[in-house]
Structures are given as structure tokens and as C-alpha cells.
Design an enzyme around this catalytic site. Structure first.
Site, short mmCIF file in Angstrom:
data_model
loop_
_atom_site.label_atom_id
_atom_site.label_comp_id
_atom_site.label_asym_id
_atom_site.label_seq_id
_atom_site.Cartn_x
_atom_site.Cartn_y
_atom_site.Cartn_z
CB SER A 161 -0.96 -0.05 1.19
OG SER A 161 -1.95 0.94 1.10
CG ASP B 182 -6.65 -2.33 -3.56
OD1 ASP B 182 -7.17 -1.31 -3.06
OD2 ASP B 182 -5.44 -2.59 -3.47
CG HIS C 165 -5.70 -2.13 0.05
ND1 HIS C 165 -4.86 -1.73 -0.95
CD2 HIS C 165 -5.21 -1.58 1.20
CE1 HIS C 165 -3.90 -0.97 -0.45
NE2 HIS C 165 -4.09 -0.87 0.85
#
Length: 312
Positions: A156, A252, A282
Site C-alpha cells: 500500500s 481494491d 486491499h
């Protein structure tokens, strides 16, 4: 629009989280968000397991954590930058994941506890990760053995940091960057279409949460959202980067950013493996206790990375 495929274990987790009381991340303070993420990973992540662990003091007062698997003889080191939108996350939220990566790769992993926003805004996190990676490349005695290569990696926001570090330092270190591993990375702070809209809510990470992260991290630097450290997708060139592994998740909001980065890297001649997990959300690599199939996704990525390194 057709209903997207959701894995059964993902659907179960999303239903459980939806039933929990309390405001969303975008409506609470950073301190509350940090406690929320730590609590979630403690509840839904797998245990760390057996591995040698040592806390480190990195440049600039930044903390780190070294994971050394049993019998390790590989001189390459994974420099890991945790996710959490540059605002939440720490060494503890990603402790089991870093331990697993070290065991599966048979390499040391150094997890970097860079400064968080809003206390330290852009580009503080990137500067910390660059400094930490330079330190690792210098083979400090604290790492126990000489460093022969570095693999920047992160999930991320950490994927964003890994991409920025790799582009900034590739070819400049005494121990070369031999690959980069971007896990559902944030690569474009201007993204406002595609998966950012399709999965804007209902799949753990939301568009509102991303706006909350960006607002805290970029406060005072909103005009720099196209800077290559903020949006690696918009760097002037990706040509010449080391072998790259990009992993995205099908549900995501950041999916299309990862796809776009991978596509551009290939177009510019980068040796690249791209893996996408259909029906996955995610943050899954730090939720492997609640999403068992995510562990298989992690093992697949490790296998891909080993192939990239063998071909390098």
C-alpha cells in the site's frame, strides 16, 4: 455493472467487519486509526512464528526490526516499508508478515518504522526510507553479515515508498538494488476513476479513507501530488529499474494504479512479473488469519520473486 467475484473467506470477513459498531476510519483521529489497525491485525493476522528478531536503531532516530531466518546464508536483504496510508501502521502491525517473508525467502528482512503523518508530512516518510535503505546498503554490524543486495518492498503506502526508494537509489548503493516488490501499491495520488470508483466502499479500504490518508500526508504539499515520490506512476521515466514484482487485488480501489504502473514499467523495458488476486481485498497480507487464502497469495508472490531473482 456486474457483481464482482468475492472469495468466500473474503466475503465472511467483510460481513464480520460490517457488523462491527463504530465510525469509519475517515471519521476518526490518526491516533484512533493507529489503534484500530493494530487491533485488527492482532485479531485477524497469523502469529509471527519462530524466527530470530532484533530491534534496530536506524538513522535519524527511526526504529527498525531485523528478522533473520534460521540458517540464513543469503547476503541479500529485504528493506520493508509498512502500509497504512503514511498515517497508521508500524513495526507491530506488520511483524508477522515480515517474519513470514524472511522465512519463505531465506533472507533477512529489515522493517522500517518511518515517521507518520500528520506529525511528519510529505516527504518525511520517503526521506526516512531512503536514509534507512542507504544504511542497510552499508552493511552495518547490527545486521550480522555483509549485505550483497537489497530488495525494497512494501504494501500500500509502503509500496509507494518502495517504488520511490528504488527509483531514487538504483545504481547508487554499495550493495545494489536487485529487485523491487510492490504489494497493492499506491502509485497515483490523482487517481479518481476505474477501481477507485468501482470499489469506493464495501471492500475494507474506501475512497473516503484514501482521501483521509492523502489529506494528512500531503497537508501543505497538495500541489506536489504529481511529484514522483508521491505518485511514482508519474515519474519522468521508469526505464532502467531493476526486476519488479507487482501484486494487486481484484477488489481494491488501488488496483488500477498497480496495473498502470506495471504496464508502464513493461513498456519501458523493465523485467516484470505481475500477479493479481481475483476476489481479494486491499490489506490482505496482514489479515491472513481472517483471510486464509491470502497466505497462498503471499506464497505465490514469494515464488514469483524467487524466479525474478534467479533470472537477474
Amino acid at each position: 455493472m456486474t457483481t464482482p467475484y468475492v472469495r468466500p473467506d473474503v466475503a465472511n470477513l467483510l460481513a464480520m467487519l460490517a457488523a462491527q459498531p463504530g465510525p469509519p476510519l475517515s471519521q476518526i483521529s490518526p491516533a484512533e486509526g493507529r489503534a484500530m489497525m493494530l487491533g485488527m491485525t492482532q485479531m485477524l493476522e497469523r502469529p509471527r512464528g519462530e524466527i530470530a528478531v532484533a530491534d534496530l536503531a536506524l538513522p535519524g532516530g527511526i526504529k527498525g526490526r531485523l528478522y533473520t531466518p534460521a540458517g540464513c546464508s543469503d547476503g541479500r536483504v529485504v528493506a520493508y516499508y509498512h502500509g497504512g496510508g503514511w498515517v497508521i501502521g508500524d513495526l507491530d502491525t506488520h511483524d508477522p508478515l515480515c517474519a513470514e517473508i524472511a522465512r519463505q525467502l531465506g533472507m533477512r528482512v529489515v522493517s522500517v518504522d518511518y515517521r507518520l503523518a500528520p506529525e511528519a508530512t510529505f516527504p518525511a516518510a520517503t526521506e526516512d526510507c531512503i536514509a534507512a535503505t542507504r544504511w542497510i546498503a552499508g552493511s552495518p554490524a547490527e545486521l550480522g553479515a555483509a549485505v550483497t543486495g537489497i530488495i525494497p518492498a512494501g504494501d500500500s503506502a509502503g509500496g509507494n515508498l518502495a517504488a520511490a526508494v528504488t527509483r531514487e537509489l538504483h545504481g547508487q548503493l554499495p550493495a545494489p538494488i536487485v529487485a523491487q516488490w510492490l504489494i497493492y501499491p499506491a502509485t497515483d495520488m490523482t487517481a479518481a476513476e476505474g477501481s477507485m470508483v468501482e470499489f469506493a466502499e464495501g471492500y475494507l479500504l474506501t475512497k473516503d479513507s484514501m482521501d483521509w490518508f492523502h489529506d494528512h500526508f500531503m497537508k501543505g504539499s497538495e500541489d506536489k501530488r504529481l511529484h514522483p515520490w508521491a505518485s511514482p506512476l508519474h515519474a519522468e521515466s521508469l526505464a532502467g529499474l531493476p526486476p519488479t514484482l507487482v501484486f494487486t487485488c481484484g477488489l481494491d480501489p488501488l488496483r488500477d494504479q498497480g496495473r498502470a504502473y506495471a504496464a508502464r514499467a513493461v513498456q519501458e523495458g523493465v523485467r516484470l512479473v505481475y500477479r493479481e488476486a481475483a476476489g481479494q481485498i486491499h490489506g490482505c497480507f496482514t489479515l491472513r488469519g481472517g483471510i486464509p487464502s491470502a497466505h497462498d497469495d503471499l506464497l505465490g508472490c514469494v515464488a514469483d520473486l524467487k524466479l525474478l531473482l534467479a533470472d537477474a
